[in-house]
Design a protein around this motif. Structure first.
Motif, mmCIF file in Angstrom:
data_model
loop_
_atom_site.group_PDB
_atom_site.id
_atom_site.type_symbol
_atom_site.label_atom_id
_atom_site.label_comp_id
_atom_site.label_asym_id
_atom_site.label_seq_id
_atom_site.Cartn_x
_atom_site.Cartn_y
_atom_site.Cartn_z
ATOM 1 N N PRO A 34 5.991 -25.121 6.800
ATOM 2 C CA PRO A 34 7.421 -25.353 7.028
ATOM 3 C C PRO A 34 7.731 -25.618 8.491
ATOM 4 O O PRO A 34 7.103 -25.040 9.394
ATOM 5 C CB PRO A 34 8.062 -24.047 6.550
ATOM 6 C CG PRO A 34 7.079 -23.452 5.594
ATOM 7 C CD PRO A 34 5.723 -23.831 6.125
ATOM 8 N N ASP A 38 12.489 -19.263 7.642
ATOM 9 C CA ASP A 38 13.664 -18.897 6.852
ATOM 10 C C ASP A 38 13.707 -17.414 6.514
ATOM 11 O O ASP A 38 14.387 -17.006 5.584
ATOM 12 C CB ASP A 38 13.718 -19.725 5.564
ATOM 13 C CG ASP A 38 12.499 -19.493 4.668
ATOM 14 O OD1 ASP A 38 11.618 -18.696 5.060
ATOM 15 O OD2 ASP A 38 12.446 -20.100 3.588
ATOM 16 N N TYR A 295 4.225 -19.458 9.766
ATOM 17 C CA TYR A 295 4.097 -19.250 8.324
ATOM 18 C C TYR A 295 3.250 -18.013 8.031
ATOM 19 O O TYR A 295 3.581 -17.206 7.143
ATOM 20 C CB TYR A 295 3.493 -20.478 7.652
ATOM 21 C CG TYR A 295 3.410 -20.315 6.154
ATOM 22 C CD1 TYR A 295 4.560 -20.351 5.376
ATOM 23 C CD2 TYR A 295 2.196 -20.083 5.534
ATOM 24 C CE1 TYR A 295 4.492 -20.167 3.994
ATOM 25 C CE2 TYR A 295 2.118 -19.900 4.162
ATOM 26 C CZ TYR A 295 3.266 -19.942 3.400
ATOM 27 O OH TYR A 295 3.198 -19.738 2.049
#
Length: 396
Positions: A34, A38, A295
């Motif tokens: 990503p 998030d 990540y």
């Protein structure tokens, strides 16, 4: 989550071998991560970040640092998007190897301004590098130099990483000299700082830091000073490339002081930790592997330690290669990775440091980055690798 792994790549190129020959190297399956974080992490993680040189500037690059400010700040925004903090104007930014204090302060000012605009995390290096070691005469000279840089950084709203001082390494004879400097300087800082213990493999002029060439005695001194000033110390970054020494020091620190691993050889297991604790991170290698690091840390925060090691473990061989002796030339590999991954459109460094590693070194870096799934755009990376090799007489 990771995107699905793609079938084996059809990309290939010729890479040089140590025996003088060439191999037809076929890239591995790609892996992507990503571009933004998030979730909340359960480790504080800083990336010490590089500067992007301006290759079109009319300067003598060994003498004058010409910085592409837009690209340099854009890279920091990339790091912040991934949920990592920025450790600014450190050795990864070629502090003391192409970047002087005047340019460092401009870099810090711009970085702090950009961080405040997005409520991002940045700490900045304060040292004594505007005072040449040969010009330092007394311990008071070192104290004044630290005070000047700290005041300048705090004036622009920055937080402090207290860098090791070449001048103090020259003048400090014993634990008392170091205690005098650090006690005085720490008593004046506005907010708790990160103290950086940088080993002489990163900077030969720092040999004997903390007043002794014996690392056990040096650690005794460092721990005593840090714990005596614990209210003024956010944490300590240890860059000795010695896993057990970091663990030993971590267990001796005041409970309010964080350990930030600076071990670019063993960071995965140090961040994961053990039953007695763990290290946070402040790493130069995170510049080169930021998406994977972000990540992996998100998996650790989610309780998926196996997923953390699955992502971060394969990056360690690349890091060990980039940071191999002479370790101080690791910046070349970090910037080369930024070029391969599209963060800058050239392989030019301040100080002319793009020449500090061999063609064979860069070729092996490419192989290891590919095997770890760290080439964000394999087609672009392959084109750029071929272009660099062509300048060195290898037609891929």
């Amino acid at each position: 989550m990771n995107k699905p792994v793609l079938p084996m790549s059809s990309l290939s190129l010729k890479l040089p071998l140590a025996d003088g020959g060439l191999e037809d190297y076929r890239l591995a399956a790609s892996r992507s991560f990503p571009a933004k974080l998030d979730r909340t992490l359960n480790r504080v993680a800083f990336s010490a970040v590089h500067v992007v040189a301006d290759p079109r500037a009319d300067v003598d690059p060994w003498l004058v640092a010409a910085v592409d400010w837009d690209k340099t700040i854009a890279f920091r925004e990339h790091v912040w998007d991934l949920g990592l903090g920025v450790a600014e104007a450190m050795d990864t930014a070629q502090r003391g190897m192409g970047l002087d204090w005047t340019t460092s302060l401009e870099l810090i000012t711009r970085s702090v301004r950009a961080a405040k605009a997005r409520n991002a995390l940045v700490f900045s290096g304060a040292g004594t590098d505007h005072l040449a070691a040969e010009d330092a005469r007394t311990i008071d000279d070192v104290i004044r130099a630290y005070e000047e840089q700290i005041a300048a950084i705090e004036k622009v709203g920055g937080r402090i990483i207290l860098m090791a001082s070449r001048a103090l390494a020259k003048l400090g004879r014993n634990a008392n000299d170091y205690a005098r400097v650090y006690d005085r300087v720490l008593s004046q800082v506005r907010e708790p700082v990160i103290i950086h213990w940088l080993g002489d493999m990163f900077d030969p002029q720092l040999a004997g830091y903390w007043g002794s060439a014996d690392l056990d005695r040096a650690m005794d001194t460092a721990v005593a000073i840090i714990n005596a000033n614990a209210a003024k110390v956010d944490g300590v970054k240890v860059s000795l490339l010695d896993k057990q020494r970091e663990i030993d020091m971590r267990r001796r620190l005041d409970k309010g002081v964080k350990m930030y691993t600076g071990d670019d050889f063993s960071y995965a297991e140090l961040i994961a930790g053990d039953s007695q604790g763990f290290s946070h991170a402040l790493l130069g290698i995170f510049d080169a592997i930021a998406p994977a690091a972000s990540y992996a840390l998100s998996r650790l925060a989610a309780g998926d330690e196996a997923g953390f090691h699955d992502v971060l473990g394969p990056t360690v061989p690349l890091s060990r290669h980039i940071f191999k002796a002479p370790t101080r030339f690791y910046k070349t590999g970090v910037v080369f990775m930024a070029h391969l991954n599209g963060h800058q459109d050239h392989f030019t460094m301040v100080g002319g440091q793009e020449s500090a590693r061999s063609t064979l070194h860069l070729a092996e870096l490419f192989r290891l980055a590919d095997k770890a799934g760290l080439l964000a755009n394999p087609e672009l990376a392959t084109r750029r690798m071929k272009a660099v090799l062509a300048t060195r007489g290898i037609d891929g």
